[in-house]
Design an enzyme around this catalytic site. Structure first.
Site, PDB file in Angstrom:
ATOM      1  N   CYS A   1       0.838  -1.206   0.000  1.00  0.00           N
ATOM      2  CA  CYS A   1       0.000   0.000   0.000  1.00  0.00           C
ATOM      3  C   CYS A   1       0.878   1.263   0.000  1.00  0.00           C
ATOM      4  O   CYS A   1       1.509   1.566  -0.992  1.00  0.00           O
ATOM      5  CB  CYS A   1      -0.965  -0.048   1.183  1.00  0.00           C
ATOM      6  SG  CYS A   1      -2.292   1.155   1.075  1.00  0.00           S
TER       7      CYS A   1
ATOM      8  N   HIS B   1      -3.580  -5.695   1.134  1.00  0.00           N
ATOM      9  CA  HIS B   1      -2.857  -5.914   2.392  1.00  0.00           C
ATOM     10  C   HIS B   1      -2.791  -7.381   2.799  1.00  0.00           C
ATOM     11  O   HIS B   1      -3.662  -7.865   3.513  1.00  0.00           O
ATOM     12  CB  HIS B   1      -3.544  -5.122   3.520  1.00  0.00           C
ATOM     13  CG  HIS B   1      -3.332  -3.661   3.413  1.00  0.00           C
ATOM     14  ND1 HIS B   1      -2.375  -2.985   4.144  1.00  0.00           N
ATOM     15  CD2 HIS B   1      -3.943  -2.726   2.661  1.00  0.00           C
ATOM     16  CE1 HIS B   1      -2.409  -1.700   3.851  1.00  0.00           C
ATOM     17  NE2 HIS B   1      -3.353  -1.508   2.947  1.00  0.00           N
TER      18      HIS B   1
ATOM     19  N   GLU C   1      -0.934  -8.668   4.995  1.00  0.00           N
ATOM     20  CA  GLU C   1      -0.710  -8.808   6.443  1.00  0.00           C
ATOM     21  C   GLU C   1      -2.016  -8.801   7.233  1.00  0.00           C
ATOM     22  O   GLU C   1      -2.016  -9.083   8.428  1.00  0.00           O
ATOM     23  CB  GLU C   1       0.241  -7.710   6.944  1.00  0.00           C
ATOM     24  CG  GLU C   1      -0.370  -6.341   7.171  1.00  0.00           C
ATOM     25  CD  GLU C   1      -0.559  -5.527   5.893  1.00  0.00           C
ATOM     26  OE1 GLU C   1      -0.610  -6.124   4.804  1.00  0.00           O
ATOM     27  OE2 GLU C   1      -0.688  -4.293   5.996  1.00  0.00           O
TER      28      GLU C   1
END
Lengths: 240, 122
Positions: A87, A203, A205
């Site tokens: 990002c 994302h 994560e």
């Protein structure tokens, strides 16, 4: 010895601790790094996390890309160290010219936050090797679902650059179902020629632990499609 | 201290979502004669030393490297503040002569428009 993965915190970083947790969950040792130093602390790989460094002033990622630590990140990347930009981190990699193209405001003008289906187009990079034959392989293509949240995620590049990215297989992730931000060719993530630097807008994560990921057909919030991304770097770095 | 103005615009061939949003808001105000809006940036940079071509060239390089990302933006203009009659230091620049004397761009193109301006000024 566990692989040490540095996660750089900038003023306005948001997902640095999520990235650290993802590294820990795949068996790596997350090492917090600070933007204002020239110290990489001897790490084996680097993650530039998501967020809004410097409030997106000037351009998203532009001021962070000039941080003291970024000169170290750029030289480490040139020696082949795995570098991942998520990002805002992807925006920094583009601003630092480690990756081609640029990210502009979403074409619809609003922030978008959704669980996003992606196709992993290239499973030979330092950050995607573990996707080869993993997760839900459909006709040779690996499809994953991870969260996406951005206001300036529209990937753009000149026609020549787009042709080169496509021709040389440097498009790593592509949006499926919908194009959430007007990115050219539905591009969600790209890599450099060497395959050690990868940047993506979604994302991974945020999809590493059952109970906190995207919904799947099995159960609510059980999606962990982001895990192989972090596992890839560890596998690549562990001595055979 | 001279001030240098740098103006940056999103590349013409790229969609400018910010300008599109502004144009949409204007249309909702009933300003149907406004067909499009593009939004750019203006930097006003104070520099030390004389206002000469050397410092202008130096700032022009910085504009390409940092103030604009040439992948997505163009640098439209690099000039001394006041040369365009707008912004900080305009008065000082006019006083010091650091400004063009060409005022042709101020003149309305048609007699009707000129009359309108005179009327507005009076």
């Amino acid at each position: 010895m566990a692989v040490r993965v540095g996660i750089v915190t900038f003023p306005g970083s948001l997902d640095d601790r999520d990235a650290a947790r993802a590294v820990r969950l795949v068996g790596g040792t997350p090492v917090p790094l600070w933007h204002g130093t020239h110290d990489l602390d001897g790490v084996d790989a680097i993650i530039l996390p998501g967020g809004f460094s410097y409030g997106d002033y000037l351009r998203a990622g532009a001021i962070a890309s000039l941080s003291p630590i970024m000169s170290e990140v750029i030289s480490a990347a040139s020696t082949g160290m795995p570098v991942l930009g998520i990002c805002n981190g992807f925006q920094m990699l583009a601003e630092a010219h480690l990756l081609p193209g640029g990210l502009i405001r979403n074409d619809h003008g609003t922030f978008v936050c959704r669980d996003q289906r992606l196709r992993v187009e290239n499973t030979t990079t330092a950050w995607t090797s573990a996707y080869a034959g993993a997760v839900s392989s459909v006709a040779g293509a690996t499809e994953i679902t991870i969260p996406l949240k951005n206001g300036e995620g529209g990937f753009i590049a000149s026609a020549d650059t787009i042709a080169r990215l496509e021709g040389e297989g440097h498009v790593v992730f592509r949006y499926l179902d919908v194009n959430p931000n007007g990115s050219m060719n539905d591009i969600a993530g790209i890599t450099n020629a060497r395959g050690n630097v990868v940047g993506l807008m979604p994302h991974p994560e945020h999809a590493v632990e059952p109970g906190f990921g995207p919904d799947t057909t099995d159960a609510m919030r059980s999606g962990t499609d982001g895990l192989p991304l972090f596992a890839s770097a560890l596998t690549a770095l562990l001595p055979a | 201290m001279p001030t240098i103005v740098v103006e940056v615009m999103p590349k013409a061939e790229l969609l400018d979502p910010q300008g599109k949003a502004v144009a949409g808001a204007l249309a909702r105000q009933g300003r149907s004669q406004i067909l499009g809006v593009r939004v750019g940036k203006r930097f006003e940079i104070e520099v030390a030393g004389p206002a000469d071509d050397a410092i202008l060239a130096e700032v022009a390089v910085l504009a390409d490297e940092l103030l604009a990302n040439l992948v997505i933006e163009d640098v439209i203009s690099v000039h001394f503040a006041g040369a365009d009659g707008f912004g900080i230091d305009a008065t000082a620049d006019f006083a010091s002569g650091n400004v063009t004397t060409d005022t042709s761009f101020d003149e309305a193109s048609t007699p009707e428009a000129q009359a309108e301006i005179r009327e507005g000024l009076s």
